[in-house]
Motif scaffolding. Structure first.
Motif, short mmCIF file in Angstrom:
data_model
loop_
_atom_site.label_atom_id
_atom_site.label_comp_id
_atom_site.label_asym_id
_atom_site.label_seq_id
_atom_site.Cartn_x
_atom_site.Cartn_y
_atom_site.Cartn_z
N VAL A 64 0.85 -1.19 0.00
CA VAL A 64 0.00 0.00 0.00
C VAL A 64 0.89 1.24 0.00
CG1 VAL A 64 -1.74 1.28 1.29
CG2 VAL A 64 -1.83 -1.21 1.23
N ARG A 65 0.56 2.19 -0.85
CA ARG A 65 1.33 3.43 -0.90
C ARG A 65 1.09 4.22 0.37
NH1 ARG A 65 0.72 8.73 -2.74
NH2 ARG A 65 -1.44 8.32 -3.22
N ASP A 66 2.16 4.73 0.95
CA ASP A 66 2.06 5.48 2.20
C ASP A 66 2.63 6.87 1.98
OD1 ASP A 66 1.67 6.12 4.85
OD2 ASP A 66 3.49 5.14 5.52
N GLN A 67 1.78 7.89 1.98
CA GLN A 67 2.23 9.26 1.75
C GLN A 67 1.47 10.20 2.66
OE1 GLN A 67 4.64 10.87 -0.35
NE2 GLN A 67 4.03 12.47 1.05
N ALA A 68 2.18 10.86 3.55
CA ALA A 68 1.54 11.85 4.41
C ALA A 68 1.30 13.12 3.61
CB ALA A 68 2.43 12.13 5.61
N PHE A 69 0.22 13.83 3.95
CA PHE A 69 -0.05 15.09 3.30
C PHE A 69 -0.77 16.02 4.26
CE2 PHE A 69 -3.66 12.38 2.42
CZ PHE A 69 -4.77 13.19 2.51
N GLU A 70 -0.74 17.30 3.92
CA GLU A 70 -1.30 18.34 4.77
C GLU A 70 -2.32 19.14 3.98
OE1 GLU A 70 1.38 21.13 7.14
OE2 GLU A 70 0.91 22.33 5.36
N LEU A 71 -3.46 19.39 4.62
CA LEU A 71 -4.46 20.30 4.06
C LEU A 71 -4.40 21.59 4.85
CD1 LEU A 71 -7.59 17.94 3.88
CD2 LEU A 71 -5.84 18.30 2.13
N LYS A 72 -4.35 22.71 4.16
CA LYS A 72 -4.38 24.00 4.84
C LYS A 72 -5.66 24.71 4.46
CE LYS A 72 -0.68 26.32 5.71
NZ LYS A 72 0.54 27.14 5.59
N PHE A 73 -6.44 25.09 5.47
CA PHE A 73 -7.71 25.77 5.27
C PHE A 73 -7.59 27.24 5.68
CE2 PHE A 73 -8.89 21.35 6.05
CZ PHE A 73 -9.78 21.10 5.03
N ALA A 74 -8.09 28.13 4.84
CA ALA A 74 -8.18 29.55 5.19
C ALA A 74 -9.49 29.76 5.95
CB ALA A 74 -8.17 30.41 3.93
N VAL A 75 -9.41 30.57 7.00
CA VAL A 75 -10.58 30.84 7.85
C VAL A 75 -10.75 32.35 7.94
CG1 VAL A 75 -11.63 30.46 10.09
CG2 VAL A 75 -9.95 28.84 9.23
N ASN A 76 -11.94 32.83 7.60
CA ASN A 76 -12.19 34.27 7.67
C ASN A 76 -13.17 34.66 8.75
OD1 ASN A 76 -10.44 34.89 5.54
ND2 ASN A 76 -12.03 34.41 4.05
N ASP A 77 -14.07 33.75 9.12
CA ASP A 77 -15.15 34.15 10.03
C ASP A 77 -15.15 33.38 11.35
OD1 ASP A 77 -15.87 31.73 8.96
OD2 ASP A 77 -17.92 32.30 8.48
N LEU A 78 -13.97 33.05 11.85
CA LEU A 78 -13.88 32.33 13.12
C LEU A 78 -14.11 33.31 14.26
CD1 LEU A 78 -13.32 29.44 14.03
CD2 LEU A 78 -10.94 30.05 14.28
N PRO A 79 -15.15 33.11 15.08
CA PRO A 79 -15.49 34.08 16.11
C PRO A 79 -14.50 34.15 17.27
CG PRO A 79 -16.94 32.17 16.24
CD PRO A 79 -16.09 31.99 15.03
N GLN A 80 -13.74 33.09 17.49
CA GLN A 80 -12.73 33.09 18.55
C GLN A 80 -11.64 32.11 18.18
OE1 GLN A 80 -15.43 31.84 21.66
NE2 GLN A 80 -14.38 29.90 21.83
N ARG A 81 -10.54 32.15 18.91
CA ARG A 81 -9.42 31.24 18.63
C ARG A 81 -9.87 29.79 18.80
NH1 ARG A 81 -4.26 31.27 17.45
NH2 ARG A 81 -2.90 29.66 18.26
N LEU A 82 -9.55 28.99 17.83
CA LEU A 82 -9.92 27.58 17.82
C LEU A 82 -8.80 26.77 18.45
CD1 LEU A 82 -12.16 25.73 16.53
CD2 LEU A 82 -10.50 25.33 14.72
N SER A 83 -9.14 25.84 19.32
CA SER A 83 -8.12 24.98 19.90
C SER A 83 -7.94 23.74 19.03
CB SER A 83 -8.49 24.58 21.33
OG SER A 83 -9.71 23.87 21.31
N GLU A 84 -6.78 23.11 19.14
CA GLU A 84 -6.53 21.89 18.40
C GLU A 84 -7.53 20.83 18.82
OE1 GLU A 84 -3.09 18.45 18.27
OE2 GLU A 84 -2.51 20.49 18.73
N GLY A 85 -8.08 20.12 17.85
CA GLY A 85 -9.05 19.09 18.18
C GLY A 85 -9.64 18.45 16.95
N ILE A 86 -10.54 17.52 17.19
CA ILE A 86 -11.21 16.81 16.10
C ILE A 86 -12.50 17.56 15.79
CG2 ILE A 86 -12.30 14.66 15.38
CD1 ILE A 86 -10.36 13.27 17.34
#
Length: 136
Positions: free
Chosen positions: A82-104
Motif C-alpha cells: 500500500v502506498r504510504d504518503q503523508a499530506f497536509e491540508l491548509k484551510f483559510a478561515v475568515n469568520d472564526l469568532p474566537q481562537r480555535l483549539s486543536e481538536g477533532i
C-alpha cells in the motif's frame, strides 16, 4: 513479565482518533454519514483547492476554504504494497469568532462528503488565519 503489546503507531492513532471523534462530536441529521478519511490521499483533495468546506462544532457553523494540499515527507511502500504518503491540508478561515483549539472537528464538502479531521490552528494573533489537517 512486562506484558509488552505489539500495536503499531498507525493502529493506535486510528483507534484513539476514532474514539475521541465519537465522544466529541454531536451527531446531527445533516452530518449523519461520514466519509472514510483513512483511505483518502492528497489526490482526492487536490482538485478541490479553492473550494468551500463547512465546519460544525461548539462555535456553530464556520466556513473554511481549502487553500492548499501539500505532500509531507517522502513516498514509501509498506510491506503490504500500500502506498504510504503523508499530506497536509491548509484551510483559510475568515469568520472564526474566537481562537480555535486543536481538536477533532467535523467538516463537510459538497463532493467529498462529511468527515472528522484533527485541525490545528496555525498563524499568529488572537484568531488564526489558517487551520491545518495532517493525514498520515
Amino acid at each position: 513479565m512486562t506484558g509488552k503489546s505489539n500495536i503499531s503507531r498507525r493502529t493506535f492513532v486510528q483507534g484513539t482518533t476514532a474514539a475521541a471523534a465519537s465522544a466529541a462530536v454531536v451527531e446531527t441529521p445533516a452530518f449523519a454519514a461520514l466519509a472514510p478519511v483513512h483511505g483518502m490521499t492528497a489526490e482526492h483533495f487536490a482538485p478541490h483547492v479553492g473550494s468551500g468546506f463547512r465546519m460544525v462544532g461548539d462555535l456553530g457553523a464556520v466556513r473554511l476554504k481549502l487553500a492548499s494540499v501539500e505532500s509531507v515527507g517522502r513516498k514509501s511502500v509498506t510491506p503490504s504494497g500500500v502506498r504510504d504518503q503523508a499530506f497536509e491540508l491548509k484551510f483559510a478561515v475568515n469568520d472564526l469568532p474566537q481562537r480555535l483549539s486543536e481538536g477533532i472537528y467535523r467538516i463537510r464538502h459538497s463532493e467529498l462528503g462529511t468527515m472528522d479531521v484533527t485541525l490545528v490552528p496555525c498563524g499568529d494573533g488572537a484568531c488564526p488565519s489558517h487551520l491545518v489537517a495532517l493525514f498520515n
